[in-house]
Design a protein around this motif. Structure first.
Motif, PDB file in Angstrom:
ATOM      1  N   ASP A   3      -5.120   4.919  37.584  1.00  0.00           N
ATOM      2  CA  ASP A   3      -5.017   6.218  36.969  1.00  0.00           C
ATOM      3  C   ASP A   3      -3.896   7.109  37.486  1.00  0.00           C
ATOM      4  O   ASP A   3      -2.922   7.350  36.803  1.00  0.00           O
ATOM      5  CB  ASP A   3      -6.364   6.918  37.158  1.00  0.00           C
ATOM      6  CG  ASP A   3      -6.467   8.104  36.256  1.00  0.00           C
ATOM      7  OD1 ASP A   3      -6.790   9.164  36.758  1.00  0.00           O
ATOM      8  OD2 ASP A   3      -6.201   7.951  35.054  1.00  0.00           O
ATOM      9  N   MET A 100      -8.183  -1.668  28.089  1.00  0.00           N
ATOM     10  CA  MET A 100      -9.216  -1.099  27.227  1.00  0.00           C
ATOM     11  C   MET A 100      -9.360  -1.849  25.900  1.00  0.00           C
ATOM     12  O   MET A 100     -10.444  -1.910  25.324  1.00  0.00           O
ATOM     13  CB  MET A 100      -8.932   0.378  26.938  1.00  0.00           C
ATOM     14  CG  MET A 100      -9.101   1.314  28.116  1.00  0.00           C
ATOM     15  SD  MET A 100     -10.715   1.232  28.931  1.00  0.00           S
ATOM     16  CE  MET A 100     -11.805   1.800  27.631  1.00  0.00           C
TER      17      MET A 100
ATOM     18  N   GLU B  10      -4.715  11.004  23.373  1.00  0.00           N
ATOM     19  CA  GLU B  10      -4.735   9.979  24.415  1.00  0.00           C
ATOM     20  C   GLU B  10      -6.163   9.685  24.884  1.00  0.00           C
ATOM     21  O   GLU B  10      -6.583   8.527  24.969  1.00  0.00           O
ATOM     22  CB  GLU B  10      -3.876  10.464  25.599  1.00  0.00           C
ATOM     23  CG  GLU B  10      -3.688   9.460  26.718  1.00  0.00           C
ATOM     24  CD  GLU B  10      -4.664   9.654  27.862  1.00  0.00           C
ATOM     25  OE1 GLU B  10      -4.806   8.722  28.674  1.00  0.00           O
ATOM     26  OE2 GLU B  10      -5.309  10.730  27.953  1.00  0.00           O
ATOM     27  N   HIS B  13      -8.421   8.161  22.164  1.00  0.00           N
ATOM     28  CA  HIS B  13      -8.119   6.736  22.058  1.00  0.00           C
ATOM     29  C   HIS B  13      -8.938   5.928  23.070  1.00  0.00           C
ATOM     30  O   HIS B  13      -9.634   4.969  22.710  1.00  0.00           O
ATOM     31  CB  HIS B  13      -6.618   6.555  22.296  1.00  0.00           C
ATOM     32  CG  HIS B  13      -6.081   5.188  21.976  1.00  0.00           C
ATOM     33  ND1 HIS B  13      -4.748   4.883  22.104  1.00  0.00           N
ATOM     34  CD2 HIS B  13      -6.676   4.045  21.562  1.00  0.00           C
ATOM     35  CE1 HIS B  13      -4.552   3.621  21.767  1.00  0.00           C
ATOM     36  NE2 HIS B  13      -5.694   3.084  21.446  1.00  0.00           N
ATOM     37  N   LEU B  14      -8.873   6.346  24.312  1.00  0.00           N
ATOM     38  CA  LEU B  14      -9.618   5.639  25.356  1.00  0.00           C
ATOM     39  C   LEU B  14     -11.116   5.669  25.095  1.00  0.00           C
ATOM     40  O   LEU B  14     -11.806   4.662  25.257  1.00  0.00           O
ATOM     41  CB  LEU B  14      -9.333   6.261  26.722  1.00  0.00           C
ATOM     42  CG  LEU B  14      -7.919   6.111  27.278  1.00  0.00           C
ATOM     43  CD1 LEU B  14      -7.830   6.731  28.652  1.00  0.00           C
ATOM     44  CD2 LEU B  14      -7.509   4.647  27.320  1.00  0.00           C
ATOM     45  N   LEU B  17     -12.182   3.282  22.434  1.00  0.00           N
ATOM     46  CA  LEU B  17     -12.149   1.909  22.939  1.00  0.00           C
ATOM     47  C   LEU B  17     -13.336   1.626  23.846  1.00  0.00           C
ATOM     48  O   LEU B  17     -13.923   0.545  23.793  1.00  0.00           O
ATOM     49  CB  LEU B  17     -10.829   1.654  23.668  1.00  0.00           C
ATOM     50  CG  LEU B  17      -9.617   1.578  22.741  1.00  0.00           C
ATOM     51  CD1 LEU B  17      -8.330   1.466  23.541  1.00  0.00           C
ATOM     52  CD2 LEU B  17      -9.761   0.402  21.781  1.00  0.00           C
ATOM     53  N   ALA B  18     -13.703   2.611  24.646  1.00  0.00           N
ATOM     54  CA  ALA B  18     -14.877   2.431  25.505  1.00  0.00           C
ATOM     55  C   ALA B  18     -16.115   2.196  24.647  1.00  0.00           C
ATOM     56  O   ALA B  18     -16.922   1.303  24.932  1.00  0.00           O
ATOM     57  CB  ALA B  18     -15.067   3.651  26.400  1.00  0.00           C
ATOM     58  N   MET B  20     -16.244   0.910  21.674  1.00  0.00           N
ATOM     59  CA  MET B  20     -16.142  -0.426  21.088  1.00  0.00           C
ATOM     60  C   MET B  20     -16.596  -1.477  22.098  1.00  0.00           C
ATOM     61  O   MET B  20     -17.305  -2.411  21.762  1.00  0.00           O
ATOM     62  CB  MET B  20     -14.708  -0.716  20.664  1.00  0.00           C
ATOM     63  CG  MET B  20     -14.177   0.117  19.516  1.00  0.00           C
ATOM     64  SD  MET B  20     -15.059  -0.081  17.960  1.00  0.00           S
ATOM     65  CE  MET B  20     -14.606  -1.745  17.519  1.00  0.00           C
ATOM     66  N   GLN B  21     -16.169  -1.289  23.312  1.00  0.00           N
ATOM     67  CA  GLN B  21     -16.522  -2.242  24.363  1.00  0.00           C
ATOM     68  C   GLN B  21     -18.010  -2.237  24.660  1.00  0.00           C
ATOM     69  O   GLN B  21     -18.620  -3.281  24.842  1.00  0.00           O
ATOM     70  CB  GLN B  21     -15.784  -1.869  25.642  1.00  0.00           C
ATOM     71  CG  GLN B  21     -14.299  -2.064  25.555  1.00  0.00           C
ATOM     72  CD  GLN B  21     -13.779  -2.802  26.758  1.00  0.00           C
ATOM     73  OE1 GLN B  21     -14.520  -3.081  27.701  1.00  0.00           O
ATOM     74  NE2 GLN B  21     -12.506  -3.151  26.724  1.00  0.00           N
ATOM     75  N   ASN B  34     -17.548   3.187  32.504  1.00  0.00           N
ATOM     76  CA  ASN B  34     -16.656   2.203  31.882  1.00  0.00           C
ATOM     77  C   ASN B  34     -15.196   2.614  32.080  1.00  0.00           C
ATOM     78  O   ASN B  34     -14.350   1.816  32.503  1.00  0.00           O
ATOM     79  CB  ASN B  34     -17.000   2.097  30.391  1.00  0.00           C
ATOM     80  CG  ASN B  34     -16.173   1.053  29.645  1.00  0.00           C
ATOM     81  OD1 ASN B  34     -15.167   1.382  29.040  1.00  0.00           O
ATOM     82  ND2 ASN B  34     -16.579  -0.205  29.695  1.00  0.00           N
ATOM     83  N   LEU B  35     -14.927   3.861  31.825  1.00  0.00           N
ATOM     84  CA  LEU B  35     -13.571   4.389  31.984  1.00  0.00           C
ATOM     85  C   LEU B  35     -13.119   4.338  33.447  1.00  0.00           C
ATOM     86  O   LEU B  35     -11.968   4.004  33.750  1.00  0.00           O
ATOM     87  CB  LEU B  35     -13.545   5.845  31.516  1.00  0.00           C
ATOM     88  CG  LEU B  35     -12.830   6.189  30.206  1.00  0.00           C
ATOM     89  CD1 LEU B  35     -12.669   5.007  29.282  1.00  0.00           C
ATOM     90  CD2 LEU B  35     -13.511   7.343  29.505  1.00  0.00           C
ATOM     91  N   LEU B  38     -12.704   0.437  34.396  1.00  0.00           N
ATOM     92  CA  LEU B  38     -11.625  -0.302  33.736  1.00  0.00           C
ATOM     93  C   LEU B  38     -10.238   0.268  33.992  1.00  0.00           C
ATOM     94  O   LEU B  38      -9.290  -0.474  34.218  1.00  0.00           O
ATOM     95  CB  LEU B  38     -11.887  -0.403  32.228  1.00  0.00           C
ATOM     96  CG  LEU B  38     -12.612  -1.679  31.803  1.00  0.00           C
ATOM     97  CD1 LEU B  38     -13.935  -1.824  32.507  1.00  0.00           C
ATOM     98  CD2 LEU B  38     -12.783  -1.717  30.307  1.00  0.00           C
ATOM     99  N   VAL B  39     -10.097   1.573  33.910  1.00  0.00           N
ATOM    100  CA  VAL B  39      -8.759   2.131  34.077  1.00  0.00           C
ATOM    101  C   VAL B  39      -8.681   3.237  35.111  1.00  0.00           C
ATOM    102  O   VAL B  39      -7.723   4.007  35.158  1.00  0.00           O
ATOM    103  CB  VAL B  39      -8.190   2.632  32.734  1.00  0.00           C
ATOM    104  CG1 VAL B  39      -7.943   1.455  31.800  1.00  0.00           C
ATOM    105  CG2 VAL B  39      -9.095   3.651  32.095  1.00  0.00           C
ATOM    106  N   ASN B  40      -9.751   3.305  35.925  1.00  0.00           N
ATOM    107  CA  ASN B  40      -9.770   4.284  36.998  1.00  0.00           C
ATOM    108  C   ASN B  40      -9.617   5.718  36.522  1.00  0.00           C
ATOM    109  O   ASN B  40      -9.057   6.563  37.220  1.00  0.00           O
ATOM    110  CB  ASN B  40      -8.685   3.958  38.019  1.00  0.00           C
ATOM    111  CG  ASN B  40      -8.942   4.651  39.338  1.00  0.00           C
ATOM    112  OD1 ASN B  40     -10.100   4.813  39.741  1.00  0.00           O
ATOM    113  ND2 ASN B  40      -7.884   5.081  40.008  1.00  0.00           N
ATOM    114  N   ARG B  41     -10.085   5.982  35.348  1.00  0.00           N
ATOM    115  CA  ARG B  41     -10.000   7.332  34.805  1.00  0.00           C
ATOM    116  C   ARG B  41     -11.234   8.124  35.179  1.00  0.00           C
ATOM    117  O   ARG B  41     -12.345   7.745  34.832  1.00  0.00           O
ATOM    118  CB  ARG B  41      -9.891   7.261  33.282  1.00  0.00           C
ATOM    119  CG  ARG B  41      -9.916   8.606  32.569  1.00  0.00           C
ATOM    120  CD  ARG B  41      -8.647   9.392  32.846  1.00  0.00           C
ATOM    121  NE  ARG B  41      -8.360  10.340  31.800  1.00  0.00           N
ATOM    122  CZ  ARG B  41      -7.456  10.152  30.853  1.00  0.00           C
ATOM    123  NH1 ARG B  41      -6.759   9.048  30.808  1.00  0.00           N
ATOM    124  NH2 ARG B  41      -7.236  11.074  29.948  1.00  0.00           N
TER     125      ARG B  41
END
Lengths: 110, 110
Positions: A3, A100, B10, B13-14, B17-18, B20-21, B34-35, B38-41
């Motif tokens: 991130d 993602m 932005e 979008h994430l 996708l989360a 959907m997953q 999940n966020l 997966l992407v360290n958000r």
DNA sequence: TCCATTTCCTCTACTTTGTATAATAAATAA
DNA sequence: TTATTTATTATACAAAGTAGAGGAAATGGA
């Protein structure tokens, strides 16, 4: 790690990519056409500069004014380019999106 | 054809996708994890719901409240799912990014 | 019963991004 | 010296991103 607490906005993302594509000849009008041609995005010229300037302030792009050209109305252009930091962020953004999107299936009928 | 005058932000979008997953089990806390995983958000729970609710208003997601579970503090969860329109937008967004990334090279040292 | 604890959601206010329009500037041609 | 063209700047507002505090529903044990 991933991130880093700073993200590219949707339009910022597109603009950086447009600059990458256009290379040394990235100035307002051209960038605008690039976006229009490639993804049919109709950004006003004002929107474009505002975002570019904000990114310059953040250190994602730099700009410099070139020489006037010999055509009618050919005033000097302001060229933008992506900084190393901008590229790093682009790379990170891409990676995150790839993660993602992993395993996500979107069916035909959409 | 491409743009359509509506874009995913932005974070939107994430989040899509989360969802959907995670499929049918997408609720606040899980989405948040999940966020993070997966992407360290690190999104605050408030940020998450605010964005999800805005997307619901726009028709990109729907939500429904499930049954309470038997665990301590197991109150009913609110489940979110991506609508057909949301999926369409996801697909378009992906396509646009792919086009813009076309030919763009980011070097190793970044 | 009722209160502490847990899990989860809602409210709300503020900052940052996205956006358009109007104004300004510099150049050339007549 | 003015009209026209290409290009950038200023400004203001709407939309998206974000955090923090607070409220609601559930359970377990005094």
């Amino acid at each position: 790690m991933s991130d880093k607490n700073s993200h590219l906005g949707e339009f910022e993302h597109l603009l950086l990519l447009a600059l990458m594509q256009l290379g040394g000849k990235s100035h307002g009008t051209l960038i605008r056409h690039n976006l229009k041609d490639l993804v049919n995005r109709d950004a006003s010229i004002g929107a474009l500069y505002a975002t570019l300037e904000r990114m310059e302030k953040k250190g994602y792009v730099t700009s410099s004014v070139g020489e006037p050209t010999a055509e009618r109305g050919g005033r000097a252009k302001r060229y933008f380019e992506v900084t190393a930091e901008g590229k790093k962020l682009l790379k990170q953004t891409k990676k995150n999106l790839e993660v993602m999107w992993q395993g996500v299936q979107l069916w035909q009928n959409l």
